[in-house]
Write a protein that holds these residues in place. Structure first.
Motif, PDB file in Angstrom:
ATOM      1  N   SER A 136      46.834  23.540  -9.183  1.00  0.00           N
ATOM      2  CA  SER A 136      47.176  24.975  -8.804  1.00  0.00           C
ATOM      3  C   SER A 136      46.217  26.086 -10.088  1.00  0.00           C
ATOM      4  CB  SER A 136      48.785  24.622  -9.399  1.00  0.00           C
ATOM      5  OG  SER A 136      49.127  26.656  -9.232  1.00  0.00           O
ATOM      6  N   GLN A 137      45.476  26.902 -10.360  1.00  0.00           N
ATOM      7  CA  GLN A 137      44.571  27.733 -11.321  1.00  0.00           C
ATOM      8  C   GLN A 137      45.882  28.378 -12.193  1.00  0.00           C
ATOM      9  OE1 GLN A 137      41.812  27.189 -12.355  1.00  0.00           O
ATOM     10  NE2 GLN A 137      41.636  26.162 -10.417  1.00  0.00           N
ATOM     11  N   SER A 138      47.253  28.739 -11.177  1.00  0.00           N
ATOM     12  CA  SER A 138      47.894  29.632 -12.383  1.00  0.00           C
ATOM     13  C   SER A 138      48.874  28.728 -13.132  1.00  0.00           C
ATOM     14  CB  SER A 138      49.087  30.910 -11.067  1.00  0.00           C
ATOM     15  OG  SER A 138      47.687  31.215 -10.448  1.00  0.00           O
ATOM     16  N   TYR A 139      49.433  27.759 -12.496  1.00  0.00           N
ATOM     17  CA  TYR A 139      49.820  26.647 -13.378  1.00  0.00           C
ATOM     18  C   TYR A 139      48.906  26.099 -14.567  1.00  0.00           C
ATOM     19  CZ  TYR A 139      52.206  22.135 -14.925  1.00  0.00           C
ATOM     20  OH  TYR A 139      53.544  21.414 -16.251  1.00  0.00           O
ATOM     21  N   LYS A 140      47.748  26.159 -14.080  1.00  0.00           N
ATOM     22  CA  LYS A 140      46.946  25.825 -15.515  1.00  0.00           C
ATOM     23  C   LYS A 140      47.017  26.303 -17.082  1.00  0.00           C
ATOM     24  CE  LYS A 140      42.599  23.427 -15.038  1.00  0.00           C
ATOM     25  NZ  LYS A 140      41.214  23.350 -14.543  1.00  0.00           N
ATOM     26  N   SER A 141      47.014  28.317 -16.583  1.00  0.00           N
ATOM     27  CA  SER A 141      46.921  28.767 -17.318  1.00  0.00           C
ATOM     28  C   SER A 141      48.202  28.930 -17.735  1.00  0.00           C
ATOM     29  CB  SER A 141      46.778  30.384 -16.160  1.00  0.00           C
ATOM     30  OG  SER A 141      46.771  31.793 -16.657  1.00  0.00           O
ATOM     31  N   LEU A 142      49.090  28.728 -17.263  1.00  0.00           N
ATOM     32  CA  LEU A 142      50.449  28.825 -17.716  1.00  0.00           C
ATOM     33  C   LEU A 142      50.722  27.856 -18.953  1.00  0.00           C
ATOM     34  CD1 LEU A 142      52.879  29.051 -14.854  1.00  0.00           C
ATOM     35  CD2 LEU A 142      52.998  30.260 -16.806  1.00  0.00           C
ATOM     36  N   VAL A 143      49.628  26.308 -18.822  1.00  0.00           N
ATOM     37  CA  VAL A 143      49.586  25.344 -19.628  1.00  0.00           C
ATOM     38  C   VAL A 143      48.906  25.403 -20.845  1.00  0.00           C
ATOM     39  CG1 VAL A 143      49.259  22.616 -19.948  1.00  0.00           C
ATOM     40  CG2 VAL A 143      50.873  23.194 -17.909  1.00  0.00           C
ATOM     41  N   LEU A 144      47.838  26.071 -20.530  1.00  0.00           N
ATOM     42  CA  LEU A 144      46.316  26.258 -21.717  1.00  0.00           C
ATOM     43  C   LEU A 144      47.480  26.819 -23.033  1.00  0.00           C
ATOM     44  CD1 LEU A 144      43.174  26.216 -19.612  1.00  0.00           C
ATOM     45  CD2 LEU A 144      44.756  24.386 -21.002  1.00  0.00           C
ATOM     46  N   SER A 145      48.067  28.545 -21.227  1.00  0.00           N
ATOM     47  CA  SER A 145      48.663  29.610 -22.425  1.00  0.00           C
ATOM     48  C   SER A 145      49.493  29.908 -23.932  1.00  0.00           C
ATOM     49  CB  SER A 145      48.695  30.404 -21.469  1.00  0.00           C
ATOM     50  OG  SER A 145      48.065  31.571 -21.261  1.00  0.00           O
ATOM     51  N   HIS A 146      50.506  27.845 -22.997  1.00  0.00           N
ATOM     52  CA  HIS A 146      51.382  27.694 -23.690  1.00  0.00           C
ATOM     53  C   HIS A 146      50.998  26.489 -24.579  1.00  0.00           C
ATOM     54  CE1 HIS A 146      55.712  25.591 -24.391  1.00  0.00           C
ATOM     55  NE2 HIS A 146      54.616  24.783 -24.561  1.00  0.00           N
ATOM     56  N   PHE A 147      50.298  25.839 -24.409  1.00  0.00           N
ATOM     57  CA  PHE A 147      49.738  24.952 -25.957  1.00  0.00           C
ATOM     58  C   PHE A 147      48.394  25.500 -26.480  1.00  0.00           C
ATOM     59  CE2 PHE A 147      51.429  21.634 -22.539  1.00  0.00           C
ATOM     60  CZ  PHE A 147      52.070  21.390 -23.159  1.00  0.00           C
ATOM     61  N   LEU A 148      47.910  26.574 -26.120  1.00  0.00           N
ATOM     62  CA  LEU A 148      46.902  27.459 -27.295  1.00  0.00           C
ATOM     63  C   LEU A 148      47.129  28.201 -27.715  1.00  0.00           C
ATOM     64  CD1 LEU A 148      43.996  26.480 -24.575  1.00  0.00           C
ATOM     65  CD2 LEU A 148      44.586  25.108 -26.555  1.00  0.00           C
ATOM     66  N   ASN A 149      48.601  28.995 -28.162  1.00  0.00           N
ATOM     67  CA  ASN A 149      49.563  30.478 -28.253  1.00  0.00           C
ATOM     68  C   ASN A 149      49.205  30.038 -30.274  1.00  0.00           C
ATOM     69  OD1 ASN A 149      52.113  31.547 -29.536  1.00  0.00           O
ATOM     70  ND2 ASN A 149      51.878  32.388 -27.862  1.00  0.00           N
ATOM     71  N   GLN A 150      48.302  30.925 -30.450  1.00  0.00           N
ATOM     72  CA  GLN A 150      48.080  30.628 -31.708  1.00  0.00           C
ATOM     73  C   GLN A 150      49.638  30.569 -32.815  1.00  0.00           C
ATOM     74  OE1 GLN A 150      44.459  29.905 -32.789  1.00  0.00           O
ATOM     75  NE2 GLN A 150      45.928  30.060 -34.445  1.00  0.00           N
ATOM     76  N   GLU A 151      50.191  31.827 -31.879  1.00  0.00           N
ATOM     77  CA  GLU A 151      52.570  31.656 -32.887  1.00  0.00           C
ATOM     78  C   GLU A 151      52.645  30.218 -33.535  1.00  0.00           C
ATOM     79  OE1 GLU A 151      55.661  33.898 -33.052  1.00  0.00           O
ATOM     80  OE2 GLU A 151      54.048  34.836 -31.645  1.00  0.00           O
ATOM     81  N   SER A 152      52.822  29.108 -31.664  1.00  0.00           N
ATOM     82  CA  SER A 152      53.334  28.202 -31.795  1.00  0.00           C
ATOM     83  C   SER A 152      51.946  27.376 -33.040  1.00  0.00           C
ATOM     84  CB  SER A 152      53.571  27.943 -30.697  1.00  0.00           C
ATOM     85  OG  SER A 152      54.151  28.563 -29.436  1.00  0.00           O
ATOM     86  N   ILE A 153      51.020  27.285 -32.813  1.00  0.00           N
ATOM     87  CA  ILE A 153      50.467  26.273 -33.259  1.00  0.00           C
ATOM     88  C   ILE A 153      49.999  26.511 -34.700  1.00  0.00           C
ATOM     89  CG2 ILE A 153      47.387  25.937 -33.846  1.00  0.00           C
ATOM     90  CD1 ILE A 153      47.183  26.254 -31.159  1.00  0.00           C
TER      91      ILE A 153
END
Length: 458
Positions: free
Chosen positions: A225-242
């Motif tokens: 799923s391309q949409s799930y991939k986008s969700l996952v990468l945006s979640h883990f690479l969120n700069q504020e969370s990092i």
């Protein structure tokens, strides 16, 4: 009478043969591409990137070993998703001049792939107007994405009613994709609204609630799923969370077996290692803990070591004898005694050009202050269109001020590489003694730049 050892051996061989037959993971793919732009197609997916040659008539035939279901067929700039299962024998027909309109499949597995082709054509005929969509207020936005979700479900059901029932695995993937696409829209809304709407969005407390229970570590869905991939990468690479808590942010992923997710998070996460960031060491440790790829870890280590020698207070790398638009050459040492705010840019870079009005305002605000504004173009001298001549032309057309310089070797200039510049615009601030204040300074459009200048008494 056959002895027991021989009998056992024969049975084991037979069981192995039957098992290997049942585990056949090959797919046969053939077809014709007319008006082809090159002599091959590429089938790409998890652990697969196979190039298949076309003959002089645009025909091809090959087999592929698969490990999952969703793959991408690529020819030139065109691409389409394919649903593959062991034993499929697909024949593909494409006219590259009308790729989406002409794409058809026949053979075993054709009905599932003709659905994906029809879905792609429908999307190209009805493109999403992102500017309108992400300029809506919350209520109208939610209404819009609900209508989109309903429309996509109706398209799937209509295809099945008018053609044939889809494979259960494909239908499950598609239903999830529709849900994930809906969630992607919600996840992107705050950032996209700010970009398109030119202001901060106003959202209710429950706006992000649909994302709260989402499992971001589903490696199977990540593969298909391309949409799930986008969700996952945006979640883990969120700069504020990092920035807030790196270890907690990556803890569950590190402990998981989601190897595809880990690999991509490490690959993209290296861009969160930034000059002058206080989090580089912790982030580096987290990313190396995610990876079991020695080459990937070596690249991370090399990047981390380069960033470790351009920290705040360290001696700045120097540019030497860069061509000055006004004549002659200029080196960083020529500007010693003043702060130097450096803009690394290029004439082809849209975000760079978007910063020019703000840069002019800051230059005017700090005119006759203890600071020099330097813009370094990394355009390739002899490149078509965007080149040395375009650099000089744009300086004139946009009445660019400050010190306008042309780097000696574009991206490969020693100064650019020393500051690990892999994307532009990039802004640097050097103090009067030639030491680094920031290797990743705020942009002119960011109020934090003025705050930084004021804190330094510029």
């Amino acid at each position: 009478m056959m002895n027991n050892r021989l009998l056992t051996t024969i049975i084991a061989i037979l069981i192995g043969f039957v098992f290997s037959c049942n585990q056949d993971s090959t797919v046969k793919i053939s077809g014709t591409i007319s008006n082809q732009v090159n002599d091959s197609i590429v089938i790409s997916g998890p652990n697969v990137k196979k190039t298949i040659r076309l003959n002089e008539n645009g025909e091809f035939l090959d087999t592929i070993n698969i490990s999952t279901n969703i793959y991408t067929l690529i020819h030139g700039r065109e691409r389409t998703n394919m649903f593959l299962k062991p034993g499929y024998s697909l024949s593909i027909s494409i006219d590259n001049k009308e790729f989406d309109e002409s794409l058809t499949y026949s053979g075993e597995g054709s009905s599932n792939n003709n659905y994906l082709a029809a879905k792609m054509l429908n999307s190209s005929l009805n493109p999403t107007d992102y500017k309108t969509m992400y300029s809506m207020d919350e209520d109208n936005f939610i209404k819009h994405i609900n209508e989109t979700k309903t429309s996509e479900l109706a398209f799937l059901n209509s295809f099945e009613n008018n053609n044939t029932t889809l494979d259960n695995e494909l239908k499950s993937i598609e239903l999830k994709e529709i849900d994930y696409k809906y969630l992607v829209s919600i996840q992107r809304y705050p950032v996209y609204y700010k970009f398109y709407g030119k202001k901060d969005p106003k959202t209710s407390d429950n706006f992000m609630k649909p994302l709260e229970d989402l499992n971001f570590i589903n490696n199977n869905d990540y593969q298909v799923s391309q949409s799930y991939k986008s969700l996952v990468l945006s979640h883990f690479l969120n700069q504020e969370s990092i920035d807030n808590n790196i270890n907690d942010h990556f803890k569950d992923l590190i402990e998981s077996n989601a190897n595809d997710i880990k690999k991509d998070v490490v690959f993209q996460g290296k861009y969160s290692l930034r000059a002058s960031s206080d989090n580089n060491e912790v982030l580096y440790n987290a990313l190396t803990a995610l990876s079991n790829d020695s080459t990937q870890i070596s690249e991370l280590t090399d990047l981390y070591n380069k960033l470790s020698i351009i920290k705040e207070g360290m001696k700045s790398p120097e540019f030497i004898n860069y061509e000055n638009y006004k004549g002659g050459t200029t080196s960083l040492s020529d500007l010693k005694g003043k702060y130097v705010y450096i803009d690394v840019w290029a004439t082809w870079c849209g975000p760079c050009i978007a910063e020019i009005p703000s840069l002019k305002k800051v230059e005017k605000l700090y005119h006759n202050k203890n600071i020099e504004f330097v813009s370094i173009s990394i355009d390739v001298r002899d490149r078509p269109v965007y080149n040395y001549d375009k650099w000089r032309q744009m300086i004139e057309e946009k009445s660019l001020g400050g010190v306008q310089l042309f780097a000696d070797n574009a991206w490969d200039s020693k100064f650019t590489k020393a500051f690990v510049i892999n994307s532009i615009p990039r802004f640097l601030l050097i103090d009067p003694d030639g030491n680094i204040v920031s290797g990743d300074a705020p942009r002119p459009s960011d109020q934090k730049l003025i705050e930084m200048f004021d804190s330094l008494g510029i």
